[in-house]
Design a protein around this motif. Structure first.
Motif: not given
Length: 61
Positions: A1-3, A28-30, A37-38, A41-44
């Motif tokens: 996932m891009t920013l 536009s992602i699944t 990603r979650r 990535d703790q930030v996400v």
């Protein structure tokens, strides 16, 4: 996932009544990509929690 995609997803997730699946589709992602990603990535993960909390708060107002 891009920013940019992440930002669009989180913006959509802040809308009251929007599910993770709906926000992911709008970006536009699944939803599988979102949950992967979650986990990585703790930030996400924190941003998702904050967005969902904001949406619930807005729905109650």
């Amino acid at each position: 996932m891009t920013l940019k995609v992440t930002a669009k997803f989180l913006d959509q997730l802040r809308v009251p009544g929007t599910t993770v699946r709906q926000a992911a589709a709008a970006a536009s992602i699944t939803n599988t990509a979102v949950y992967q990603r979650r986990r990585r990535d703790q930030v996400v993960a924190e941003a998702m929690k904050e967005a969902q909390t904001a949406a619930r708060g807005a729905a109650r107002a």
